[in-house]
Design a protein around this motif. Structure first.
Motif, PDB file in Angstrom:
ATOM      1  N   ASN A  42       0.857  -1.182   0.000  1.00 10.53           N
ATOM      2  CA  ASN A  42       0.000   0.000   0.000  1.00 10.53           C
ATOM      3  C   ASN A  42       0.900   1.241   0.000  1.00 10.53           C
ATOM      4  OD1 ASN A  42      -3.152   0.602   0.684  1.00 10.53           O
ATOM      5  ND2 ASN A  42      -1.854   2.241   1.452  1.00 10.53           N
ATOM      6  N   PRO A  43       1.366   1.666  -1.195  1.00 10.78           N
ATOM      7  CA  PRO A  43       2.304   2.794  -1.240  1.00 10.78           C
ATOM      8  C   PRO A  43       1.762   4.017  -0.511  1.00 10.78           C
ATOM      9  CG  PRO A  43       2.096   1.777  -3.400  1.00 10.78           C
ATOM     10  CD  PRO A  43       1.039   1.155  -2.531  1.00 10.78           C
ATOM     11  N   LEU A  44       2.598   4.585   0.358  1.00 11.67           N
ATOM     12  CA  LEU A  44       2.206   5.766   1.124  1.00 11.67           C
ATOM     13  C   LEU A  44       2.351   7.030   0.288  1.00 11.67           C
ATOM     14  CD1 LEU A  44       1.462   7.293   3.709  1.00 11.67           C
ATOM     15  CD2 LEU A  44       3.857   7.074   4.433  1.00 11.67           C
ATOM     16  N   SER A  45       3.436   7.136  -0.451  1.00 11.94           N
ATOM     17  CA  SER A  45       3.703   8.314  -1.268  1.00 11.94           C
ATOM     18  C   SER A  45       3.391   8.002  -2.728  1.00 11.94           C
ATOM     19  CB  SER A  45       5.166   8.736  -1.131  1.00 11.94           C
ATOM     20  OG  SER A  45       5.484   8.992   0.228  1.00 11.94           O
ATOM     21  N   GLU A  46       3.309   9.038  -3.527  1.00 11.55           N
ATOM     22  CA  GLU A  46       3.037   8.862  -4.947  1.00 11.55           C
ATOM     23  C   GLU A  46       4.151   8.049  -5.594  1.00 11.55           C
ATOM     24  OE1 GLU A  46       2.023  11.583  -8.909  1.00 11.55           O
ATOM     25  OE2 GLU A  46       2.281  12.506  -6.940  1.00 11.55           O
ATOM     26  N   VAL A  47       3.764   7.145  -6.495  1.00  9.63           N
ATOM     27  CA  VAL A  47       4.743   6.301  -7.175  1.00  9.63           C
ATOM     28  C   VAL A  47       4.649   6.514  -8.677  1.00  9.63           C
ATOM     29  CG1 VAL A  47       4.817   4.540  -5.379  1.00  9.63           C
ATOM     30  CG2 VAL A  47       3.137   4.342  -7.215  1.00  9.63           C
ATOM     31  N   ASP A  48       5.692   6.134  -9.380  1.00  7.27           N
ATOM     32  CA  ASP A  48       5.757   6.247 -10.830  1.00  7.27           C
ATOM     33  C   ASP A  48       5.145   4.989 -11.436  1.00  7.27           C
ATOM     34  OD1 ASP A  48       6.360   6.468 -13.496  1.00  7.27           O
ATOM     35  OD2 ASP A  48       8.540   6.437 -13.231  1.00  7.27           O
ATOM     36  N   PRO A  49       4.010   5.079 -12.121  1.00  5.85           N
ATOM     37  CA  PRO A  49       3.370   3.883 -12.678  1.00  5.85           C
ATOM     38  C   PRO A  49       4.282   3.102 -13.617  1.00  5.85           C
ATOM     39  CG  PRO A  49       1.870   5.748 -12.761  1.00  5.85           C
ATOM     40  CD  PRO A  49       3.207   6.294 -12.369  1.00  5.85           C
ATOM     41  N   ALA A  50       5.165   3.784 -14.329  1.00  6.76           N
ATOM     42  CA  ALA A  50       6.041   3.096 -15.274  1.00  6.76           C
ATOM     43  C   ALA A  50       7.058   2.213 -14.565  1.00  6.76           C
ATOM     44  CB  ALA A  50       6.759   4.109 -16.158  1.00  6.76           C
ATOM     45  N   ALA A  51       7.410   2.552 -13.336  1.00  9.87           N
ATOM     46  CA  ALA A  51       8.452   1.820 -12.614  1.00  9.87           C
ATOM     47  C   ALA A  51       7.897   0.918 -11.522  1.00  9.87           C
ATOM     48  CB  ALA A  51       9.447   2.799 -11.992  1.00  9.87           C
ATOM     49  N   TYR A  52       6.707   1.220 -11.010  1.00  6.28           N
ATOM     50  CA  TYR A  52       6.203   0.541  -9.811  1.00  6.28           C
ATOM     51  C   TYR A  52       5.969  -0.946 -10.058  1.00  6.28           C
ATOM     52  CZ  TYR A  52       3.014  -0.781  -6.024  1.00  6.28           C
ATOM     53  OH  TYR A  52       2.407  -1.413  -4.963  1.00  6.28           O
ATOM     54  N   HIS A  53       6.447  -1.769  -9.128  1.00  2.00           N
ATOM     55  CA  HIS A  53       6.159  -3.201  -9.100  1.00  2.00           C
ATOM     56  C   HIS A  53       5.325  -3.493  -7.868  1.00  2.00           C
ATOM     57  CE1 HIS A  53       6.629  -7.547  -8.862  1.00  2.00           C
ATOM     58  NE2 HIS A  53       7.166  -7.536 -10.073  1.00  2.00           N
ATOM     59  N   ASN A  81       8.508   1.237   8.709  1.00  2.86           N
ATOM     60  CA  ASN A  81       9.957   1.239   8.544  1.00  2.86           C
ATOM     61  C   ASN A  81      10.429   2.689   8.631  1.00  2.86           C
ATOM     62  OD1 ASN A  81       9.577   2.474   6.008  1.00  2.86           O
ATOM     63  ND2 ASN A  81       9.752   0.552   4.888  1.00  2.86           N
ATOM     64  N   PRO A  82      11.729   2.965   8.648  1.00 10.42           N
ATOM     65  CA  PRO A  82      12.165   4.358   8.846  1.00 10.42           C
ATOM     66  C   PRO A  82      11.616   5.340   7.830  1.00 10.42           C
ATOM     67  CG  PRO A  82      13.992   2.868   9.229  1.00 10.42           C
ATOM     68  CD  PRO A  82      12.867   2.020   8.701  1.00 10.42           C
ATOM     69  N   ALA A  83      11.537   4.947   6.558  1.00 12.99           N
ATOM     70  CA  ALA A  83      11.046   5.869   5.538  1.00 12.99           C
ATOM     71  C   ALA A  83       9.561   6.160   5.716  1.00 12.99           C
ATOM     72  CB  ALA A  83      11.314   5.297   4.148  1.00 12.99           C
ATOM     73  N   VAL A  84       8.773   5.139   6.019  1.00 13.29           N
ATOM     74  CA  VAL A  84       7.339   5.346   6.235  1.00 13.29           C
ATOM     75  C   VAL A  84       7.105   6.193   7.485  1.00 13.29           C
ATOM     76  CG1 VAL A  84       5.191   4.170   6.871  1.00 13.29           C
ATOM     77  CG2 VAL A  84       6.586   3.293   4.982  1.00 13.29           C
ATOM     78  N   ALA A  85       7.822   5.894   8.555  1.00 13.60           N
ATOM     79  CA  ALA A  85       7.653   6.657   9.792  1.00 13.60           C
ATOM     80  C   ALA A  85       7.983   8.129   9.565  1.00 13.60           C
ATOM     81  CB  ALA A  85       8.538   6.075  10.890  1.00 13.60           C
ATOM     82  N   ALA A  86       9.062   8.400   8.820  1.00 11.90           N
ATOM     83  CA  ALA A  86       9.431   9.787   8.547  1.00 11.90           C
ATOM     84  C   ALA A  86       8.353  10.484   7.732  1.00 11.90           C
ATOM     85  CB  ALA A  86      10.771   9.838   7.814  1.00 11.90           C
ATOM     86  N   THR A  87       7.838   9.822   6.711  1.00 10.70           N
ATOM     87  CA  THR A  87       6.804  10.425   5.864  1.00 10.70           C
ATOM     88  C   THR A  87       5.556  10.746   6.674  1.00 10.70           C
ATOM     89  OG1 THR A  87       7.641   9.224   3.935  1.00 10.70           O
ATOM     90  CG2 THR A  87       5.416  10.114   3.789  1.00 10.70           C
ATOM     91  N   LEU A  88       5.117   9.810   7.517  1.00  8.89           N
ATOM     92  CA  LEU A  88       3.918  10.036   8.317  1.00  8.89           C
ATOM     93  C   LEU A  88       4.130  11.138   9.351  1.00  8.89           C
ATOM     94  CD1 LEU A  88       2.760   6.343   8.816  1.00  8.89           C
ATOM     95  CD2 LEU A  88       1.595   8.094   7.484  1.00  8.89           C
ATOM     96  N   ALA A  89       5.375  11.373   9.732  1.00 12.16           N
ATOM     97  CA  ALA A  89       5.686  12.439  10.690  1.00 12.16           C
ATOM     98  C   ALA A  89       5.931  13.780  10.003  1.00 12.16           C
ATOM     99  CB  ALA A  89       6.911  12.055  11.515  1.00 12.16           C
ATOM    100  N   GLY A  90       5.757  13.822   8.680  1.00 17.50           N
ATOM    101  CA  GLY A  90       5.972  15.057   7.948  1.00 17.50           C
ATOM    102  C   GLY A  90       7.421  15.383   7.716  1.00 17.50           C
ATOM    103  N   GLN A  91       8.298  14.379   7.828  1.00 21.50           N
ATOM    104  CA  GLN A  91       9.727  14.585   7.635  1.00 21.50           C
ATOM    105  C   GLN A  91      10.157  14.064   6.263  1.00 21.50           C
ATOM    106  OE1 GLN A  91      11.375  12.434  10.945  1.00 21.50           O
ATOM    107  NE2 GLN A  91      10.441  13.768  12.481  1.00 21.50           N
TER     108      GLN A  91
END
Length: 479
Positions: A42-53, A81-91
């Motif tokens: 469930n991608p949290l941030s916008e993804v590139d449809p051409a690249a996304y698996h 994970n660290p990247a998701v936690a940072a994104t949800l915290a606005g970082q």
């Protein structure tokens, strides 16, 4: 460019829910006391449809708590994970790279009192609370550093978790491990394979461990194209191509290859027609030198249904894909997957392959009390092509050779269903099957409970949102 793995019910949901008042149709059986949990991308941030698996999205676990005939709550939570936690915290999450950005998005289990979100290929797995909040990385009390697998098998006699793990940095090896009922590693064995395969699952019998060494392998060109600066791609590809399948890849190269893995990097595994297709058989307490290899026709297996010993043979019932990640590089869709039986004749040194059901199907499950033992029933979800869910659940009777099909109607799409017996000593189909069903008309899902004997609906717990098409889940009984 469109990507069907971001459309319809593959599309991610954008909210986390905590709902304690759930509408129920029918009656929830009183014997159900626990949580039905299911994991998926469930991608949290916008993804590139051409690249996304599809396999690369951030993990999200959905859960429903059942007790005393009631549905007490529904929750869905990103695995932080660290990247998701940072994104949800606005970082800014860009400071995180490599394996720590990969989502634990494939399975979720309960073991030794812990809830664990699983993924494979060397990425971290995570412990969750009972309410699905992230506790942190899980390494089984420091006894198993590194990655794990999405598909451990619990021995119903001992309660131990058996697993086979892979990672491109291990070169031509996979690791078999046994984790005891208290959650600590009892034993590990490095097993040599033909190269660097995607070994998504394995099989376990009462006497043997079975490895699926099949022609979907790490592709250095794909990994270099997304994870390495352009000036370094040619030497990096040469180095990794020379090492993968021969020796362990040095840590600096591994780090360079993994630096930009994530939802927009694609999956660095491809169909390799030159790679051998074979299964390996090892005695449970054996080692690398005890593995015997048997050729099979080229194909790919994500999921065995079950396996068992039968005299001097081993019976493997598997969902067989004719190819994987050859033309379609966004997710599984390389021809219809069928239910097959492979009988490994140990004295003759060969495998006899036969087709049991040619209907497209995936996500096979068996009564967990019979993992590694002879079984009568198995369950699978009808699929459209290699990945898209169909509208039916299949129940196979291996004693009679017959099957039943339960349709859900009006475009409604079931995910994986799991079996829960009504008591510890109940007959093999005396209990309920449970799984999420998506209704495109309402854009909501429900947790559906079926009588495993008749496939009739027992109850439906109506959720406030969609549960996107995902991967695997389990019933985790209360302690």
């Amino acid at each position: 460019m469109g990507n069907k793995f971001l459309e319809g019910n593959f599309a991610p949901v954008s909210r986390e829910h905590t709902v304690t008042e759930l509408s129920v149709t029918g009656r929830i059986p009183d014997f159900l006391d626990g949580r039905y949990l299911r994991n998926g991308p469930n991608p949290l941030s916008e993804v590139d449809p051409a690249a996304y698996h599809w396999f690369m999205g951030d993990g999200m676990v959905h859960g429903v708590r059942l007790r005393d005939g009631k549905a007490e709550w529904y929750r869905n939570r990103w695995v932080r994970n660290p990247a998701v936690a940072a994104t949800l915290a606005g970082q800014d999450p860009s400071r995180f790279c490599g394996m720590e950005t990969l989502g634990a998005n494939t399975n979720v289990i309960g073991h030794a009192g812990k809830t664990i979100a699983l993924v494979e290929a060397g990425a971290p797995i995570y412990e969750l609370t009972d309410e699905l909040d992230t506790v942190g990385r899980c390494d089984f009390d420091g006894t198993l550093p590194g990655g794990y697998t999405a598909h451990p098998k619990r021995d119903p006699r001992t309660g131990e978790l058996h697993a086979v793990s892979y990672f491109f940095g291990m070169g031509n090896k996979v690791q078999y491990s046994v984790i005891d009922a208290e959650g600590r590693v009892r034993r590990t064995v490095d097993v040599e394979v033909a190269g660097s395969p995607m070994m998504h699952d394995f099989s376990l019998t009462e006497k043997h461990v079975v490895f699926y060494d099949l022609p979907v392998t790490f592709n250095a060109g794909m990994a270099v194209a997304t994870g390495v600066p352009s000036a370094l791609r040619t030497p990096a590809k040469l180095v990794v191509s020379a090492m993968v399948g021969k020796v362990r890849v040095p840590d600096p190269v591994t780090a360079m290859m993994a630096r930009k893995f994530g939802p927009n990097s694609g999956l660095p595994y491809r169909w390799d027609p030159k790679y051998p297709a074979r299964v390996g058989v090892m005695p449970r307490e054996g080692g690398n030198g005890d593995v015997r290899w048997f050729d099979v026709e080229p194909c790919y297996v994500f999921h065995p249904l079950n396996a068992y010993d039968d005299g001097d043979s081993i019976v493997l019932e598997v969902v067989r894909h004719p190819k994987m990640f050859d033309r379609e590089l966004h997710g599984p869709d390389e021809g219809s997957p069928t239910l097959d039986r492979w009988t490994v004749d140990l004295p003759a040194g060969k495998v006899v392959e036969e087709r049991l059901d040619d209907r497209g199907q995936e996500f096979p499950r068996v009564d967990e009390r019979l993992v590694g033992r002879r079984h009568r029933y198995g369950y699978a979800v009808a699929v459209d092509g290699g990945a898209g869910p169909g509208g039916a659940l299949l129940k196979h009777d291996f004693h009679t050779g017959s099957s039943e099909e339960r349709a859900f109607g009006a475009g409604r799409q079931p995910g994986e269903f799991v079996f829960v017996p009504c008591h510890e000593d109940a007959a093999e189909d005396d209990g309920v099957l449970m799984g999420f069903v998506h209704d495109p008309a309402t854009q909501r899902s429900e947790l559906t409970l079926l009588d495993a004997g008749t496939l009739e609906t027992v109850a439906a717990i109506h959720l406030p949102d969609r549960v996107p098409n995902g991967f695997h889940g389990n019933w985790v009984e209360s302690a």
